[in-house]
Design an enzyme around this catalytic site. Sequence first.
Site, PDB file in Angstrom:
ATOM      1  N   CYS A   1       1.994  -2.236  15.181  1.00  0.00           N
ATOM      2  CA  CYS A   1       1.923  -1.899  13.763  1.00  0.00           C
ATOM      3  C   CYS A   1       1.196  -2.991  12.989  1.00  0.00           C
ATOM      4  CB  CYS A   1       3.343  -1.715  13.209  1.00  0.00           C
ATOM      5  SG  CYS A   1       3.397  -1.335  11.450  1.00  0.00           S
TER       6      CYS A   1
ATOM      7  N   CYS B   1       3.788   8.522   0.981  1.00  0.00           N
ATOM      8  CA  CYS B   1       4.327   7.530   1.909  1.00  0.00           C
ATOM      9  C   CYS B   1       4.528   6.226   1.147  1.00  0.00           C
ATOM     10  CB  CYS B   1       3.368   7.342   3.078  1.00  0.00           C
ATOM     11  SG  CYS B   1       3.935   6.143   4.316  1.00  0.00           S
TER      12      CYS B   1
ATOM     13  N   CYS C   1       7.189  -5.084  15.242  1.00  0.00           N
ATOM     14  CA  CYS C   1       6.721  -4.063  16.179  1.00  0.00           C
ATOM     15  C   CYS C   1       5.260  -4.356  16.499  1.00  0.00           C
ATOM     16  CB  CYS C   1       6.879  -2.671  15.580  1.00  0.00           C
ATOM     17  SG  CYS C   1       8.599  -2.205  15.268  1.00  0.00           S
TER      18      CYS C   1
ATOM     19  N   GLU D   1       0.831  -1.195   0.000  1.00  0.00           N
ATOM     20  CA  GLU D   1       0.000   0.000   0.000  1.00  0.00           C
ATOM     21  C   GLU D   1       0.873   1.255   0.000  1.00  0.00           C
ATOM     22  OE1 GLU D   1      -4.126  -1.576   1.975  1.00  0.00           O
ATOM     23  OE2 GLU D   1      -2.655  -0.720   3.349  1.00  0.00           O
TER      24      GLU D   1
ATOM     25  N   CYS E   1      -1.171   6.222   9.875  1.00  0.00           N
ATOM     26  CA  CYS E   1       0.089   5.647  10.343  1.00  0.00           C
ATOM     27  C   CYS E   1      -0.154   4.372  11.135  1.00  0.00           C
ATOM     28  CB  CYS E   1       0.808   6.674  11.218  1.00  0.00           C
ATOM     29  SG  CYS E   1       2.395   6.093  11.843  1.00  0.00           S
TER      30      CYS E   1
ATOM     31  N   CYS F   1       6.763  -6.963   6.961  1.00  0.00           N
ATOM     32  CA  CYS F   1       7.914  -6.485   7.723  1.00  0.00           C
ATOM     33  C   CYS F   1       8.340  -7.580   8.689  1.00  0.00           C
ATOM     34  CB  CYS F   1       7.574  -5.206   8.490  1.00  0.00           C
ATOM     35  SG  CYS F   1       8.992  -4.486   9.358  1.00  0.00           S
TER      36      CYS F   1
END
Length: 367
Positions: free
Chosen positions: A117, A103, A114, A90, A343, A110
């Site tokens: 997220c 962005c 984290c 995205e 975010c 990933c």
Amino acid sequence: MVNLLNYNQKQLAQWFADRGEKPFRAKQLMRWMHHFGVHDFEQMTDIAKNLREKLAVDAEITLPTVQLAQVSNDGTRKWLIGTDTANSIETVFIPEDDRGTLCISSQVGCALECTFCSTGRQGFNRNLSVAEIIGQLAIANQTLRQEPGYDMLPAGDRIISNVVMMGMGEPLANYDNVVTAMQIMLDDSAYGLSRRRVTLSTSGMVPAMDRLKEDCPVALAVSLHAPNDALRDVIVPINKKYPLKELMAACNRYLEKAPRDFVTFEYVMLDGVNDTVEHAHQLLALVKNVSCKFNLIPFNPFPNSGYDTSKPNHVRVFRDILMQAGYVVTVRKTRGDDIDAACGQLAGKVLDKTKRTSRHIPIESVD
């Protein structure tokens, strides 16, 4: 066939030289591909016809495919971009009065886990190629220029003035491809962005930060999110490998060649986890020797996250403590949350190779 979007100008010049062509052809092609957005060799009229015919046989200029485009009520745009038959990423455009920020994602998923997220919860499949990274900028540019309000802009006027490597993935874990893509963004024959207007955000891969300082020092943001090692070890697990003392030292080394004289510390505000008065004072002690600014980010919920957004009064108190100590502090305005473009909400579609999604256990508060 070679996708020429994978090359920066230096690499493209070598590609031409290997085929007996003059290196200046690289600059010509960079302008056509990136500055003008032309991907059909036949339309590149200042390149000799016989070379255009050779290029059509040996090479291609191919963007990834847009699978879905969404527009938020606040004007934020999000594209779901296919990278192969099983995966997608995205990309988000955030329009403001004085700038347009794109962005960009660097990985399919990933690997850093984290806990707050959405991307981290999706697991990890692979790194993006240079063409898939720079292709996000090309797609956004081309798409936006066709939309009402932007379609009347002169060709030389920028719609996208800033790029942030803050989408899906840890950019420094895909170092070579990300650096090459950023070199294209900075190239005057391509997008011509200044180093101050390209920002890379990292969770703290210290050796790669040192490499970036030498290879392509753009503006730096660090996903900090905790003021002590005990908490950061849990919510940003890479801290176990590169603890805060090492990270702060790396930030100071980076500033020796950075285009800005400060590092931006990003700090997602998690209710009851990292948002207390004590945490704010710990944060001040941590960064006392680093030239920095703070960007406080209200947590943007996603399903089964296990976290809540900090209460507004807690965010204000936290912000005021930092500001009273003399720091510049911004509280990020949530944009695009109605289309899951805010975010921490980017997820795409990830065929997870880590099996993380099957073993995730929500964590409790850590002091």
